[in-house]
Write a protein that holds these residues in place. Sequence first.
Motif, PDB file in Angstrom:
ATOM      1  N   GLU A  35      30.808  52.534  48.045  1.00 48.98           N
ATOM      2  CA  GLU A  35      31.455  53.801  48.376  1.00 48.98           C
ATOM      3  C   GLU A  35      32.760  54.012  47.615  1.00 48.98           C
ATOM      4  O   GLU A  35      33.494  54.954  47.869  1.00 48.98           O
ATOM      5  CB  GLU A  35      31.711  53.856  49.882  1.00 48.98           C
ATOM      6  CG  GLU A  35      30.438  53.836  50.680  1.00 48.98           C
ATOM      7  CD  GLU A  35      30.693  53.762  52.161  1.00 48.98           C
ATOM      8  OE1 GLU A  35      31.852  53.818  52.584  1.00 48.98           O
ATOM      9  OE2 GLU A  35      29.708  53.648  52.900  1.00 48.98           O
ATOM     10  N   ASP A  36      33.081  53.124  46.690  1.00 50.12           N
ATOM     11  CA  ASP A  36      34.307  53.226  45.897  1.00 50.12           C
ATOM     12  C   ASP A  36      35.562  53.294  46.759  1.00 50.12           C
ATOM     13  O   ASP A  36      36.492  54.025  46.469  1.00 50.12           O
ATOM     14  CB  ASP A  36      34.269  54.448  44.967  1.00 50.12           C
ATOM     15  CG  ASP A  36      33.305  54.259  43.817  1.00 50.12           C
ATOM     16  OD1 ASP A  36      32.962  53.096  43.525  1.00 50.12           O
ATOM     17  OD2 ASP A  36      32.918  55.255  43.211  1.00 50.12           O
ATOM     18  N   SER A  37      35.580  52.527  47.829  1.00 55.12           N
ATOM     19  CA  SER A  37      36.776  52.541  48.670  1.00 55.12           C
ATOM     20  C   SER A  37      37.496  51.202  48.707  1.00 55.12           C
ATOM     21  O   SER A  37      38.693  51.166  48.923  1.00 55.12           O
ATOM     22  CB  SER A  37      36.416  52.984  50.090  1.00 55.12           C
ATOM     23  OG  SER A  37      35.435  52.128  50.629  1.00 55.12           O
ATOM     24  N   ILE A  38      36.789  50.095  48.490  1.00 50.13           N
ATOM     25  CA  ILE A  38      37.399  48.773  48.504  1.00 50.13           C
ATOM     26  C   ILE A  38      37.164  48.111  47.144  1.00 50.13           C
ATOM     27  O   ILE A  38      36.039  48.061  46.667  1.00 50.13           O
ATOM     28  CB  ILE A  38      36.812  47.882  49.618  1.00 50.13           C
ATOM     29  CG1 ILE A  38      36.977  48.560  50.976  1.00 50.13           C
ATOM     30  CG2 ILE A  38      37.490  46.515  49.616  1.00 50.13           C
ATOM     31  CD1 ILE A  38      36.296  47.826  52.104  1.00 50.13           C
ATOM     32  N   TYR A  39      38.265  47.612  46.566  1.00 48.36           N
ATOM     33  CA  TYR A  39      38.181  47.002  45.242  1.00 48.36           C
ATOM     34  C   TYR A  39      38.818  45.619  45.257  1.00 48.36           C
ATOM     35  O   TYR A  39      39.650  45.302  46.105  1.00 48.36           O
ATOM     36  CB  TYR A  39      38.952  47.832  44.210  1.00 48.36           C
ATOM     37  CG  TYR A  39      38.451  49.227  44.040  1.00 48.36           C
ATOM     38  CD1 TYR A  39      37.550  49.529  43.044  1.00 48.36           C
ATOM     39  CD2 TYR A  39      38.899  50.253  44.864  1.00 48.36           C
ATOM     40  CE1 TYR A  39      37.093  50.824  42.870  1.00 48.36           C
ATOM     41  CE2 TYR A  39      38.449  51.541  44.704  1.00 48.36           C
ATOM     42  CZ  TYR A  39      37.555  51.827  43.702  1.00 48.36           C
ATOM     43  OH  TYR A  39      37.099  53.102  43.536  1.00 48.36           O
ATOM     44  N   CYS A  40      38.473  44.854  44.256  1.00 44.22           N
ATOM     45  CA  CYS A  40      39.137  43.593  43.970  1.00 44.22           C
ATOM     46  C   CYS A  40      39.937  43.810  42.686  1.00 44.22           C
ATOM     47  O   CYS A  40      39.383  44.244  41.674  1.00 44.22           O
ATOM     48  CB  CYS A  40      38.087  42.502  43.765  1.00 44.22           C
ATOM     49  SG  CYS A  40      38.767  40.964  43.133  1.00 44.22           S
ATOM     50  N   LEU A  41      41.241  43.531  42.745  1.00 43.08           N
ATOM     51  CA  LEU A  41      42.076  43.581  41.549  1.00 43.08           C
ATOM     52  C   LEU A  41      42.165  42.148  41.042  1.00 43.08           C
ATOM     53  O   LEU A  41      42.878  41.315  41.605  1.00 43.08           O
ATOM     54  CB  LEU A  41      43.470  44.147  41.872  1.00 43.08           C
ATOM     55  CG  LEU A  41      44.403  44.325  40.688  1.00 43.08           C
ATOM     56  CD1 LEU A  41      43.866  45.377  39.721  1.00 43.08           C
ATOM     57  CD2 LEU A  41      45.803  44.720  41.165  1.00 43.08           C
ATOM     58  N   GLN A  42      41.393  41.848  40.007  1.00 42.48           N
ATOM     59  CA  GLN A  42      41.192  40.488  39.529  1.00 42.48           C
ATOM     60  C   GLN A  42      41.990  40.221  38.253  1.00 42.48           C
ATOM     61  O   GLN A  42      41.917  40.994  37.302  1.00 42.48           O
ATOM     62  CB  GLN A  42      39.689  40.267  39.255  1.00 42.48           C
ATOM     63  CG  GLN A  42      39.346  38.949  38.628  1.00 42.48           C
ATOM     64  CD  GLN A  42      39.615  37.777  39.557  1.00 42.48           C
ATOM     65  OE1 GLN A  42      39.131  37.751  40.676  1.00 42.48           O
ATOM     66  NE2 GLN A  42      40.404  36.808  39.100  1.00 42.48           N
ATOM     67  N   SER A  43      42.744  39.115  38.262  1.00 41.10           N
ATOM     68  CA  SER A  43      43.442  38.677  37.047  1.00 41.10           C
ATOM     69  C   SER A  43      42.422  38.235  36.014  1.00 41.10           C
ATOM     70  O   SER A  43      41.432  37.584  36.344  1.00 41.10           O
ATOM     71  CB  SER A  43      44.376  37.506  37.374  1.00 41.10           C
ATOM     72  OG  SER A  43      44.786  36.856  36.192  1.00 41.10           O
ATOM     73  N   LEU A  44      42.684  38.554  34.753  1.00 36.43           N
ATOM     74  CA  LEU A  44      41.792  38.093  33.696  1.00 36.43           C
ATOM     75  C   LEU A  44      42.034  36.634  33.346  1.00 36.43           C
ATOM     76  O   LEU A  44      41.128  35.948  32.874  1.00 36.43           O
ATOM     77  CB  LEU A  44      41.983  38.945  32.428  1.00 36.43           C
ATOM     78  CG  LEU A  44      40.993  40.079  32.242  1.00 36.43           C
ATOM     79  CD1 LEU A  44      40.966  41.036  33.366  1.00 36.43           C
ATOM     80  CD2 LEU A  44      41.156  40.722  30.917  1.00 36.43           C
ATOM     81  N   ILE A  45      43.249  36.156  33.542  1.00 38.62           N
ATOM     82  CA  ILE A  45      43.603  34.797  33.140  1.00 38.62           C
ATOM     83  C   ILE A  45      43.359  33.781  34.256  1.00 38.62           C
ATOM     84  O   ILE A  45      42.811  32.709  34.025  1.00 38.62           O
ATOM     85  CB  ILE A  45      45.097  34.733  32.722  1.00 38.62           C
ATOM     86  CG1 ILE A  45      45.380  35.739  31.601  1.00 38.62           C
ATOM     87  CG2 ILE A  45      45.490  33.322  32.305  1.00 38.62           C
ATOM     88  CD1 ILE A  45      44.575  35.513  30.332  1.00 38.62           C
ATOM     89  N   GLU A  46      43.769  34.106  35.476  1.00 39.32           N
ATOM     90  CA  GLU A  46      43.702  33.161  36.590  1.00 39.32           C
ATOM     91  C   GLU A  46      42.605  33.574  37.578  1.00 39.32           C
ATOM     92  O   GLU A  46      42.795  34.521  38.354  1.00 39.32           O
ATOM     93  CB  GLU A  46      45.057  33.115  37.311  1.00 39.32           C
ATOM     94  CG  GLU A  46      45.102  32.189  38.493  1.00 39.32           C
ATOM     95  CD  GLU A  46      44.649  30.782  38.156  1.00 39.32           C
ATOM     96  OE1 GLU A  46      43.731  30.282  38.820  1.00 39.32           O
ATOM     97  OE2 GLU A  46      45.210  30.199  37.196  1.00 39.32           O
ATOM     98  N   PRO A  47      41.471  32.885  37.576  1.00 43.14           N
ATOM     99  CA  PRO A  47      40.357  33.278  38.455  1.00 43.14           C
ATOM    100  C   PRO A  47      40.716  33.327  39.936  1.00 43.14           C
ATOM    101  O   PRO A  47      40.179  34.147  40.671  1.00 43.14           O
ATOM    102  CB  PRO A  47      39.294  32.207  38.188  1.00 43.14           C
ATOM    103  CG  PRO A  47      39.629  31.664  36.850  1.00 43.14           C
ATOM    104  CD  PRO A  47      41.124  31.752  36.714  1.00 43.14           C
ATOM    105  N   SER A  48      41.627  32.476  40.381  1.00 42.89           N
ATOM    106  CA  SER A  48      41.949  32.459  41.818  1.00 42.89           C
ATOM    107  C   SER A  48      42.910  33.575  42.217  1.00 42.89           C
ATOM    108  O   SER A  48      43.145  33.782  43.413  1.00 42.89           O
ATOM    109  CB  SER A  48      42.551  31.112  42.217  1.00 42.89           C
ATOM    110  OG  SER A  48      43.798  30.931  41.578  1.00 42.89           O
ATOM    111  N   LEU A  49      43.451  34.300  41.245  1.00 46.60           N
ATOM    112  CA  LEU A  49      44.397  35.375  41.550  1.00 46.60           C
ATOM    113  C   LEU A  49      43.665  36.720  41.614  1.00 46.60           C
ATOM    114  O   LEU A  49      43.293  37.304  40.592  1.00 46.60           O
ATOM    115  CB  LEU A  49      45.515  35.444  40.514  1.00 46.60           C
ATOM    116  CG  LEU A  49      46.613  36.475  40.808  1.00 46.60           C
ATOM    117  CD1 LEU A  49      47.296  36.183  42.139  1.00 46.60           C
ATOM    118  CD2 LEU A  49      47.623  36.509  39.678  1.00 46.60           C
TER     119      LEU A  49
END
Length: 151
Positions: free
Chosen positions: A42-56
Amino acid sequence: MKINTKYFGEVEINSKEVLSFSKGLFGFESEKEFVLMHFDEEDSIYCLQSLIEPSLAFIVLNPFNLFPQYKPQLSDSELKSLSVSSSTDLFYYVITVLREPFHESTVNLKCPIAVNLETKKARQIILENENYSMRETFISKEEKEGLSCSY
């Protein structure tokens, strides 16, 4: 380009979708590149993922779905840094902390992430408006009281 992520494992992303944070995020100033990944259809919840640090990775929401009256106003220098002339030219996301029970979950309306989707420039902003909290709950105080009274 393939990246390792906190929630989705290894995934292929389009390098044109990478968001560039010239100043990083608060507390993570050295992290300059992130990508938004959908958690739901539904394009309402996203993950903002670091490209360098997988756990961030941060769970972020479109604040207008929960708070239709939300009106972030950026300073002229903040607008210039994102290559726009008006706060309404940007997309906004707010970092979310999900808790159990769900009604104790919060969003940070005070420090939204402003994104220019054309240039992929992004910046976390501290808003001057004192009505916005760093820990705004999803539901009102009255709704919470109603939850505690139900048996």
